[in-house]
Design an enzyme around this catalytic site. Structure first.
Site, short mmCIF file in Angstrom:
data_model
loop_
_atom_site.label_atom_id
_atom_site.label_comp_id
_atom_site.label_asym_id
_atom_site.label_seq_id
_atom_site.Cartn_x
_atom_site.Cartn_y
_atom_site.Cartn_z
N LYS A 161 0.88 -1.18 0.00
CA LYS A 161 0.00 0.00 0.00
C LYS A 161 0.91 1.22 0.00
O LYS A 161 1.85 1.29 0.79
CB LYS A 161 -0.89 -0.04 1.25
CG LYS A 161 -1.41 1.30 1.75
CD LYS A 161 -2.50 1.11 2.81
CE LYS A 161 -2.39 2.11 3.94
NZ LYS A 161 -3.42 1.88 4.99
N LYS A 163 1.12 5.45 0.28
CA LYS A 163 0.41 6.66 0.69
C LYS A 163 0.43 7.64 -0.47
O LYS A 163 1.46 7.78 -1.15
CB LYS A 163 1.09 7.28 1.91
CG LYS A 163 0.97 6.43 3.17
CD LYS A 163 -0.44 6.48 3.72
CE LYS A 163 -0.54 5.74 5.04
NZ LYS A 163 -1.91 5.79 5.59
N ASP A 188 -3.58 4.89 -0.30
CA ASP A 188 -4.29 5.47 0.84
C ASP A 188 -4.01 6.98 0.87
O ASP A 188 -2.86 7.39 0.97
CB ASP A 188 -3.82 4.81 2.14
CG ASP A 188 -4.59 5.28 3.36
OD1 ASP A 188 -5.51 6.12 3.23
OD2 ASP A 188 -4.28 4.80 4.47
N GLU A 213 -8.06 3.96 -0.73
CA GLU A 213 -8.48 4.15 0.66
C GLU A 213 -8.66 5.63 0.98
O GLU A 213 -7.77 6.44 0.72
CB GLU A 213 -7.43 3.51 1.58
CG GLU A 213 -7.77 3.48 3.06
CD GLU A 213 -6.71 2.73 3.88
OE1 GLU A 213 -5.92 1.94 3.30
OE2 GLU A 213 -6.64 2.95 5.10
N ASP A 238 -11.60 4.19 5.68
CA ASP A 238 -10.88 4.01 6.94
C ASP A 238 -11.46 5.05 7.92
O ASP A 238 -12.44 4.76 8.63
CB ASP A 238 -9.37 4.21 6.67
CG ASP A 238 -8.50 4.23 7.92
OD1 ASP A 238 -9.04 4.18 9.03
OD2 ASP A 238 -7.24 4.29 7.80
N GLY A 290 -3.79 -0.77 10.43
CA GLY A 290 -2.87 -0.63 11.57
C GLY A 290 -2.64 0.83 11.88
O GLY A 290 -2.98 1.72 11.08
O1 OSB Z 1 -4.33 5.42 7.34
O2 OSB Z 1 -3.93 3.37 7.54
C1 OSB Z 1 -3.67 4.54 7.84
C2 OSB Z 1 -0.61 4.64 10.13
C3 OSB Z 1 -0.96 5.66 11.00
C4 OSB Z 1 -2.16 6.31 10.79
C5 OSB Z 1 -2.99 5.95 9.74
C6 OSB Z 1 -2.65 4.92 8.89
C7 OSB Z 1 -1.41 4.28 9.06
C8 OSB Z 1 -0.89 3.24 8.18
C9 OSB Z 1 0.12 2.28 8.76
O3 OSB Z 1 -1.15 3.17 7.01
C10 OSB Z 1 -0.42 0.91 8.95
C11 OSB Z 1 0.47 0.03 9.78
O4 OSB Z 1 0.33 -0.01 11.03
O5 OSB Z 1 1.31 -0.67 9.20
MG MG Z 2 -5.81 4.51 6.12
#
Ligand code: OSB
Ligand code: MG
Length: 369
Positions: A161, A163, A188, A213, A238, A290
């Protein structure tokens, strides 16, 4: 069972590599550990509220306040030990899901340990090994991004994934897809776009993504529904899904076709399972998100993700993807099949290491009935 004390600690742990999302770059994580002692057993929970209110309104300090001044007193006043009862007793307090989840998780751990079974067994989870993914932050350059993705693929992760944010979206997908045409890939945005960006978001259909996402801010179910009609790629929510009610409304409105479940965001396991069951009834897949948890929160996530409708790879990576030294023994590791194993011991099934926790602790307070 009688609860003897609740201990709250604020910890800070540096990441192995900075983590950048559409709301900024972070080098370390601040969070609260919840430790509940009862008749020789210890229940552990992690509250994922961060230092700044960027992902959601909660912060480490607001969660501390809510736990100390409202949730822990309710637990003691009503002599609660059962997590489902705690969920009900905490419900009159609006919002603050991460604070609630932190304490509820500790009670779940305790409940499973009292029965001598793993959380997975207590929840009725059906999966004992979970093919997993990794969440890759925004990097300084596209070659840096591709190199990082390459490293994680070499480690064996089964899904990537990345960002995205305005200006780091189509080019990032293009760079990763050019090099890796066949991998499972998703993006995401953490709410960084608006309907004015629909044209850019439509271009993402070209990259064969598993899902997009949270393109729009949390409150905006309606525009997500408008956007979904313009896209071939499934939207996944999310931040928008705060509980079973928003999950149902999002599905009814067509705001998404997939849901990311995070126990902190929805206020605990009771609510997370309601969303899981609703989606299962409707044939909608969910996956476990997560919050860069330490091993304690990650172990909790693993047990949750063992439920049958968690059908897409989670953001549940190995300890060493996040931290130089995790707070648990054994650490979470990736198998050579690109999976993580759900622990089988009682409760969370992993052992928090006191010495490491002490080293990372900024502040600690113990509460007694
Ligand atoms: O949007 O999924 C999210 C981490 C902190 C806050 C928001 C997000 C995330 C991640 C990391 O994408 C996911 C992980 O714990 O590996
Ligand atoms: Mg997210």
């Amino acid at each position: 069972m009688k609860i003897e004390s609740v201990e709250l600690s604020v910890l800070e742990l540096p990441y192995v590599h900075f983590f950048e999302t559409s709301f900024g770059r972070e080098h370390e994580r601040r969070f609260i550990l919840v430790k509940v002692l009862a008749e020789g057993l210890t229940g552990w929970g992690e509250c994922v509220a961060a230092e700044k209110p960027l992902y959601s309104e909660e912060t480490t300090e607001t969660a501390w306040h809510i736990l100390k001044d409202f949730l822990v007193p309710v637990l003691f006043e009503q002599k609660i030990t059962d997590p489902t009862e705690f969920h009900r007793a905490a419900a009159p307090f609006r919002g603050n899901p991460m604070a609630k989840a932190g304490l509820e998780l500790a009670l779940w751990d305790l409940a499973a340990k009292e029965k001598g079974i793993s959380l997975r067994r207590l929840y009725g989870g059906t999966q004992d090994e979970i093919p997993t993914g990794v969440s890759v932050g925004i990097e300084d350059s596209l070659p840096d991004l591709v190199a990082r993705v390459e490293g994680y693929l070499r480690d064996g992760y089964r899904r990537i994934k990345i960002k995205i944010k305005p200006g780091w979206d189509t080019a990032a997908c293009d760079a990763v897809r050019q090099k890796f045409p066949d991998i499972l890939l998703q993006v995401d945005a953490n709410g960084a776009y608006s309907m004015a960006d629909a044209e850019t978001l439509q271009k993402l259909d070209a990259y064969n993504l598993l899902l997009i996402e949270q393109p729009f801010p949390p409150f905006d179910l309606w525009d997500h529904s408008r956007l979904q009609k313009l896209l071939k790629t499934p939207l996944c929510l999310d931040e928008s899904v705060l509980g079973e009610v928003t999950a149902r409304q999002a599905l009814d409105m067509g705001s998404c076709r997939i849901i990311n479940i995070k126990v902190g965001r929805v206020g605990g396991i009771v609510e997370a399972r309601l969303i899981h069951d609703l989606c299962q009834e409707r044939g909608v897949p969910v996956w476990c998100g997560g919050m860069l948890e330490c091993g304690i929160g990650r172990a909790h996530n693993l047990h949750l993700a063992s439920l049958p409708n968690f059908r897409l790879p989670p953001d549940l990576s190995a300890s060493k993807r996040y931290y130089h030294e995790d707070l648990i023994e054994p650490e979470v590791e990736l198998t050579d099949r690109g999976t993580v194993i759900v622990p089988t011991g009682p409760g969370i099934g992993v052992n928090p290491v006191d010495k490491r926790i002490k080293k990372a602790t900024l502040r600690r307070e113990v509460f007694r009935p």
